[in-house]
Design a protein around this motif. Structure first.
Motif, mmCIF file in Angstrom:
data_model
loop_
_atom_site.group_PDB
_atom_site.id
_atom_site.type_symbol
_atom_site.label_atom_id
_atom_site.label_comp_id
_atom_site.label_asym_id
_atom_site.label_seq_id
_atom_site.Cartn_x
_atom_site.Cartn_y
_atom_site.Cartn_z
ATOM 1 N N PHE A 205 0.836 -1.192 0.000
ATOM 2 C CA PHE A 205 0.000 0.000 0.000
ATOM 3 C C PHE A 205 0.876 1.250 0.000
ATOM 4 O O PHE A 205 1.643 1.490 0.913
ATOM 5 C CB PHE A 205 -0.945 -0.016 1.197
ATOM 6 C CG PHE A 205 -1.864 -1.194 1.120
ATOM 7 C CD1 PHE A 205 -1.697 -2.268 1.971
ATOM 8 C CD2 PHE A 205 -2.861 -1.266 0.164
ATOM 9 C CE1 PHE A 205 -2.515 -3.380 1.881
ATOM 10 C CE2 PHE A 205 -3.684 -2.366 0.069
ATOM 11 C CZ PHE A 205 -3.510 -3.429 0.930
ATOM 12 N N LEU A 206 0.720 2.010 -1.057
ATOM 13 C CA LEU A 206 1.587 3.167 -1.241
ATOM 14 C C LEU A 206 0.994 4.384 -0.533
ATOM 15 O O LEU A 206 -0.194 4.407 -0.222
ATOM 16 C CB LEU A 206 1.716 3.441 -2.737
ATOM 17 C CG LEU A 206 2.113 2.224 -3.556
ATOM 18 C CD1 LEU A 206 2.122 2.581 -5.022
ATOM 19 C CD2 LEU A 206 3.459 1.715 -3.125
ATOM 20 N N PRO A 207 1.801 5.426 -0.288
ATOM 21 C CA PRO A 207 1.257 6.606 0.376
ATOM 22 C C PRO A 207 0.090 7.184 -0.432
ATOM 23 O O PRO A 207 0.174 7.299 -1.658
ATOM 24 C CB PRO A 207 2.434 7.575 0.388
ATOM 25 C CG PRO A 207 3.633 6.739 0.151
ATOM 26 C CD PRO A 207 3.208 5.553 -0.604
ATOM 27 N N SER B 129 0.448 10.099 -3.105
ATOM 28 C CA SER B 129 1.048 9.970 -4.425
ATOM 29 C C SER B 129 0.000 9.557 -5.441
ATOM 30 O O SER B 129 -0.687 8.556 -5.261
ATOM 31 C CB SER B 129 2.166 8.920 -4.376
ATOM 32 O OG SER B 129 2.295 8.305 -5.623
ATOM 33 N N CYS C 156 0.464 8.287 -8.353
ATOM 34 C CA CYS C 156 0.826 6.995 -8.950
ATOM 35 C C CYS C 156 0.472 5.870 -7.988
ATOM 36 O O CYS C 156 -0.063 4.833 -8.378
ATOM 37 C CB CYS C 156 2.320 6.947 -9.235
ATOM 38 S SG CYS C 156 2.958 8.466 -9.875
ATOM 39 N N GLY C 157 0.761 6.129 -6.720
ATOM 40 C CA GLY C 157 0.458 5.128 -5.698
ATOM 41 C C GLY C 157 -1.038 4.897 -5.632
ATOM 42 O O GLY C 157 -1.490 3.775 -5.455
ATOM 43 N N VAL D 143 -3.191 5.134 -8.059
ATOM 44 C CA VAL D 143 -3.604 4.294 -9.194
ATOM 45 C C VAL D 143 -3.358 2.831 -8.863
ATOM 46 O O VAL D 143 -4.243 1.979 -9.003
ATOM 47 C CB VAL D 143 -2.797 4.685 -10.463
ATOM 48 C CG1 VAL D 143 -3.036 3.653 -11.570
ATOM 49 C CG2 VAL D 143 -3.203 6.055 -10.931
ATOM 50 N N LEU D 144 -2.155 2.555 -8.393
ATOM 51 C CA LEU D 144 -1.800 1.169 -8.088
ATOM 52 C C LEU D 144 -2.702 0.614 -6.986
ATOM 53 O O LEU D 144 -3.180 -0.509 -7.048
ATOM 54 C CB LEU D 144 -0.323 1.114 -7.679
ATOM 55 C CG LEU D 144 0.238 -0.266 -7.352
ATOM 56 C CD1 LEU D 144 0.069 -1.209 -8.533
ATOM 57 C CD2 LEU D 144 1.706 -0.178 -6.982
ATOM 58 N N ALA E 282 -6.167 -0.037 -8.279
ATOM 59 C CA ALA E 282 -6.137 -1.210 -9.165
ATOM 60 C C ALA E 282 -6.062 -2.492 -8.353
ATOM 61 O O ALA E 282 -6.770 -3.462 -8.630
ATOM 62 C CB ALA E 282 -4.937 -1.114 -10.100
#
Lengths: 427, 284, 277
Positions: free
Chosen positions: A13-15, A18, A20-21, A23-24, A27
């Motif tokens: 799990f990205l910040p 962000s 881009c994070g 989106v990921l 998804a």
């Protein structure tokens, strides 16, 4: 490259800040959800409808494929299945037979995974099984049925024979169809073993006097051999019949492991390694590394000599303590995509023609499950005209020393115990 | 400087392995804790306790680590010898062809070849028979499925060595190491001395990470251990693959305990590696 | 092509490639000779050195369209083709996106397939692919292989996004160029040479895979590796030798372009090394 200090965020799990994070993250969440959401819910009943006419099953199956899961450790069986059986099914029913090489426990694992994933349409239409696999598959309701009553050729089966109507002490109940019946034999090299051991004591003495010349495999055949030994250590073999007597199991299994431990230093490779399967054991006998092999198919010795897999001096016999006699079966998984065609294939495999071909020692040498008295005179004559065995005792002779399969739980425990008590425990 | 569309597309595609890997880990973890499966018992740590009490997993890990370490070290020594041969005896295109041929051999074929050569009924034993060295396969030493993993180690070395040797050749070329070693030779060093004292430290510096990767590949190897490895203890991949199909259905969660531990260790190893690398970069 | 410059010492004659030839012959004898020997007939009883019944029957059978090995070959080729194209394209896009990500986790994720055992991953992935209706299907196998192939490619592409490409991208954007223009003038020239190598690498990964195809394929997707394992199980060493040689053919054929591409394969590993350190 990242600076090393920001390492405390949770994995994956990205910040959230962000883009881009984000989106990921979105998804991943969507895909996690979608994979869960794809479960099929229209589970078909395990029962096979008896109301469908056989002719309809035949017409519906034309042009379809049947995937058969089978033990594929014997080249001649594989060849017969891939060539003769496949072409006659193609010719008579327009069915394409395909194969998956799976051993019993792998099969149970595969079907269990399917059921856990609610997979209503699996990969396998037909499975070649024996007692312990049947026991486990029934336990998790992985077999469809009952269906044997619906097979036209099933009326020819010798259901009166307890070796056929019960699989590892468990009634078949129509959930698997008998396909072949065999008895275990010990195979020895006549040029090196003049008189094969007849009793357990004689075997023990022979092993001690000929270090490194005896072993057994750690797969189905070897464990069946151990089962027959286990019964020798019991004063009440019925304790291993329908329900397992725990105290008798403890006593006899301990005696069995002690017996193996005692002889272990005198076994092939000092009992540190055991052949993976019976094919490897045959190879050892053929190359002269050991003097004994064994087979769960009493007709195998002639067949394997002809193929050059066993030496010409190989002979089969049954010791006085007896060997296990059992039957192998065909079942239909509960998530089989093509049940009708699977039934057609089973019916074909238990037909007099297929059984006769299979019984021929030059093809397989597998015993028939049919009651010869129920066959026409012509077929009876054909069965009686099968070339006799040259290097194995007759079936009648073998049957005098036949031991009934113990409870399926025994096989499972022997497999586990052998790994725990022998393979994983140092000498 | 990457456009938003590229970010979205790349992010979506990255989500495929991310989801598959994350879910496979979670599935194993839940199964091992009794929260999944046909015969689930509900939350329990008994499978974990049983696994660590039995010591099978730890033995398997230790065997895998020791085998991988030996294979990596032997491959390193072999690659150095080949590089030395290349420099001292002028082996050229043929050496590269030999390495590419070995590199083209898949692990499963290498395992099969190891059996074919080294088993008691194998090619070497047959040659010895015809030359009078042995009279039966039983006299041939046990090198396959043996308790010391000799066949497995040899198989691993044949898989890893060509990779490492080709990497060394590439580093040699890219860094023009021949200039340094030639200078050393001109100044009086023997060719092997020049390789040992000049080239080796430079190759070592550049190949440390690759050596770790080779170690990890061999740690996780499956085909080789399956065909030529010992029966007990088993290498970690074989243990996990075998245990999913063990005979007792009640023991099935145990295999997921093995795989969960394996994934955690793999991820931890990777995290340590990447973190160490970043520290290294920062210091630079 | 020589990757190592010879030891040139004035006054000394150039050494012949004897040691290299000896090594090559040894490798050929160890690897190819036994496989060719065994595949040239049937049976191999102790203590014979050659097959009991020599002949090319196994080869003619293997190359007949009815043979299962031939069918497996086609399946393997199809899988390798699909996985290599999807893996390379995905890898390229993933590498562009991760270059923009500020978090280290995606990069770590890209390296995960380098060290994790495909068979263990396959066993653990089966449940979710079965739920998605993809187990026992080519598509399921492709998806599982893609989870490995895309990161493998992405790692290789990642090393192309240097300060120079960043500056070039900025320049194109500053001059009003669209994403298409960036791809045309910056990305494509940078990746052009590496794409064939990535395609070969991912195709090889798929061609040689057994762990994923055997677990996810469930016996219905039969590749050359699956056949080879089946033949080894039944003890058919002669047929297994044929399957092994068929399995080795593409890597051997690819070794030639790889050699022409100046040994790029180890260079990929250099890429991974750089990524980690």
């Amino acid at each position: 490259m990242q600076h090393p200090h920001n390492t405390h965020e949770p994995v994956i799990f990205l910040p959230a800040v962000s883009p881009c994070g984000l989106v990921l993250r979105v998804a991943i969440l969507l895909m996690l959800h979608s994979l869960n959401g794809c479960e099929e819910t229209d589970r078909q009943p395990a029962a096979i409808s008896p109301s469908v006419k056989w002719a309809d099953r035949v017409s519906q199956s034309r042009g379809t494929t049947v995937q058969l899961a089978m033990w594929d450790g014997d080249a001649s069986i594989n060849q017969w299945m891939r060539e003769s059986v496949r072409s006659s099914l193609r010719e008579h029913y327009g069915i394409e037979l395909k194969f998956s090489g799976l051993r019993g426990h792998q099969l149970v694992s595969r079907l269990m995974s399917d059921l856990e994933a609610n997979r209503v349409t699996g990969d396998l239409d037909l499975v070649w099984i024996n007692g312990e696999t049947f026991y486990q598959l029934r336990k998790i309701n992985a077999l469809a049925g009952p269906f044997t009553e619906l097979l036209p050729n099933a009326r020819l089966i010798d259901w009166q024979d307890p070796f056929i109507s019960q699989d590892f002490q468990q009634p078949v109940d129509g959930f698997e169809c008998p396909w072949g019946t065999v008895q275990m034999t010990i195979i020895y090299n006549e040029s090196t073993v003049a008189i094969p051991p007849r009793t357990l004591k004689e075997l023990e003495d022979w092993i001690r006097q000929h270090p490194g010349r005896f072993t057994f495999d750690c797969s189905f055949t070897g464990m069946t051999f151990l089962k027959s030994l286990l019964l020798q250590f019991s004063e009440a073999p019925e304790a291993f019949a329908t329900t397992l007597n725990e105290s008798e199991w403890d006593r006899c299994s301990n005696a069995l492991w002690s017996w193996i431990r005692k002889l272990r230093p005198h076994l092939w490779r000092e009992g540190r390694v055991f052949p993976d399967d019976v094919a490897q054991l045959h190879h050892l006998l053929n190359s002269g590394e050991v003097d004994f092999s064994m087979s769960n198919n009493d007709g195998e010795v002639d067949n394997k000599i002809r193929q050059g897999i066993l030496p010409p001096a190989a002979r089969a016999y049954v010791p006085d303590w007896g060997t296990i006699r059992n039957t192998h079966y065909l079942g239909i998984p509960v998530n089989a995509p093509n049940r009708n065609a699977a039934m057609l294939v089973i019916n074909h495999l238990i037909s007099p023609a297929a059984q006769l071909e299979k019984m021929n020692p030059s093809i397989w040498g597998d015993g028939t499950v049919l009651d010869l008295d129920l066959l026409s005179a012509e077929w009876q004559q054909k069965f009686r005209g099968i070339p006799g065995r040259e290097r194995a005792p007759s079936r009648t002779e073998l049957r005098k020393h036949a031991l009934m399969e113990p409870n399926a739980e025994v096989m499972i425990r022997i497999h586990e115990g052998f790994r725990r008590e022998i393979l994983e425990s140092p000498q | 400087m990457v456009g938003p569309l590229e970010k979205i597309l790349g992010g979506l595609l990255l989500a495929i392995p991310a989801v598959l890997f994350l879910r496979m880990f979670l599935h194993g973890l839940q199964y091992s804790l009794g929260l999944k499966g046909l015969l689930q018992s509900g939350w329990t740590t008994t499978h974990w306790e049983a696994v660590f009490r039995s010591g099978v997993l730890l033995e398997s890990m230790a065997l895998s680590a020791v085998t991988a370490l030996i294979v990596t070290m032997l491959s390193l020594v072999g690659a150095i010898v080949l590089i030395g041969t290349r420099f001292c005896y002028g082996a050229g295109k043929s050496l590269e062809a030999a390495l590419l041929l070995a590199l083209s051999t898949p692990a499963i074929v290498m395992a099969m070849l190891t059996r074919l050569w080294l088993e008691p009924g194998g090619l070497i034993a047959r040659m010895l028979f015809w030359t009078g060295g042995i009279s039966s396969p039983a006299e041939f030493p046990v090198l396959i499925n043996d308790p010391y993993s000799l066949g497995l180690i040899l198989c691993g070395v044949f898989c890893s060595l060509p990779f490492l040797a080709l990497f060394f050749l590439r580093v040699w070329e890219a860094n023009a190491l021949h200039r340094y070693v030639s200078t050393a030779v001109l100044l009086g060093a023997s060719p092997w001395q020049a390789v040992w004292r000049i080239a080796l430290p430079m190759l070592w510096n550049r190949s440390r990470t690759l050596l770790v990767l080779i170690f990890l590949w061999n740690f996780s190897a499956w085909e080789g251990p399956l065909l030529v490895g010992q029966q007990s203890p088993r290498m970690i991949s074989v243990l996990i693959a075998d245990s999913t199909g063990e005979f007792s259905l009640a023991d099935r969660p145990r295999s997921f305990t093995y795989s969960t531990t394996y994934f955690v260790l793999a991820a931890a190893g990777l995290a340590v590696l990447t973190r160490r690398g970043r520290h290294h970069v920062c210091r630079d | 092509m020589s990757v190592v410059t010879e030891l040139h010492i004035p006054g000394k004659r150039q050494k012949p490639d004897t040691s290299g030839i000896v090594i090559l012959l040894t490798v050929v004898m160890l690897i190819l000779a036994p496989l060719l020997l065994l595949s040239g007939g049937t049976g191999w009883t102790w203590p014979a050195l050659v097959p009991d019944r020599p002949g090319g029957m196994l080869w003619s059978a293997a190359l007949s369209p009815d043979n299962e090995l031939f069918g497996a070959m086609l399946t393997s080729l199809l899988l390798a083709g699909v996985t290599s194209i999807t893996g390379t394209v995905s890898g390229l896009l993933i590498s562009r996106a991760t270059a923009a990500f500020s978090n280290p986790v995606p990069r770590m994720l890209l390296l995960f397939p380098w060290i994790v055992s495909p068979v263990v991953a396959g066993i653990s992935m089966y449940d979710q692919l079965a739920r998605a209706g993809l187990a026992g299907q080519m598509s399921g196998v492709v998806l599982a292989q893609l989870a490995f192939a895309a990161p493998l490619s992405a790692v290789v592409f990642q090393n192309l996004w240097s300060n120079r490409t960043r500056a070039m991208t900025r320049l194109v954007r500053d001059l009003g160029g669209s994403t298409t223009a960036v791809w045309r003038h910056v990305v494509w020239p940078a990746v052009r040479r590496i794409i064939p190598v990535c395609l070969l690498q991912t195709a090889l990964f798929s061609w040689l895979d057994y762990g994923l195809v055997s677990t996810i394929g469930g016996g219905r997707v039969e590749t050359v590796t699956v056949r080879l394992f089946a033949l080894l199980r039944e003890g058919g060493m002669n047929q297994a030798a044929v399957a092994a040689l068929i399995l080795m053919t593409p890597p051997l054929l690819l070794a030639v372009p790889l050699a022409i591409l100046r040994l790029q394969l180890p260079d990929h590993v250099a890429g991974v090394s750089r990524e980690i350190s």
